[in-house]
Design a protein around this motif. Sequence first.
Motif: not given
Length: 289
Positions: A124-126, A154-162
């Motif tokens: 989240k913003g890194t 099979g895993g999931v990555m969640m990225m929160i970004t501008y």
Amino acid sequence: MVCLSLWVKDYGQASYWDRRYEEEVGLNKFEWYQSYDSLQPILEKHLGQDGHVLQVGVGTSELQAELITRSLFKGSFVNTDISAVAVAHMQQLHAGWPQLTYQVADAKHMPEFADASFDTVIDKGTLDAIRCGPTADEDSAAMMLELYRVLRPGGVMMMITYGPPFVRLPWMLLPGMDWDLQLCGGVITYGPPFVRLPWMLLPGMDWDLQLCGGVITYGPPFVRLPWMLLPGMDWDLQAWTGTSRCTCWVYMLGNVDGEPSLGHFPTLTPGIRGPIAAQDLAPPPDVQD
């Protein structure tokens, strides 16, 4: 990489964050970009009720604590940050929470974690912070490849970004990565359709697209409704109160089970190939300290 001087910060350096958290640690927490309330539907859909989660660049966020206390999630969170000050504060704040651990780690190089050791990775913003550093391209590639390494097939990555797709997708499609990519959440923009639709209709994208003509305003109902109910107006009126501080892009990346694709970088715009070296998007003024 060129950063606008108004917004230049040493966001990629531990020393910057140590100084900042030493000044702000009394505030207990700070949520970059999006709160748990904003992200809850996406988190609950993709995290499920169990699993081993890595959150990089946790800072003083309490997203992980709220997920555990307010949802059915029964898994565990390993929360890392480059700042020892932030980590020490969070360890003290959540002492006695067996599901939450905190440790100092650099998202660009995490030898303390084995390959394929996490079911979910959250950023989240890194990456946005790293994009403001003097070695942004090298550091961005290192971080994304490291997150891919520690995520199980099979895993999931969640990225929160501008970052919109044309500046973030190159870092998600590095050689050796094979993602099943989804973009979650709406986009709010000043751009009219003729300048925004080309970026939403790139080759390989298939959107269910809606254009909404709503009114977005800081004004609460008691100061805005009088202007919406002038004589001669007849509206079907709905008011929605957002819970987030700003509008972001949310990318869900599924680590495809199988051999990684070793293709070249995609061509996203004419004349641009691979990661874009120019400054992506500077953080807007409302997140400045």
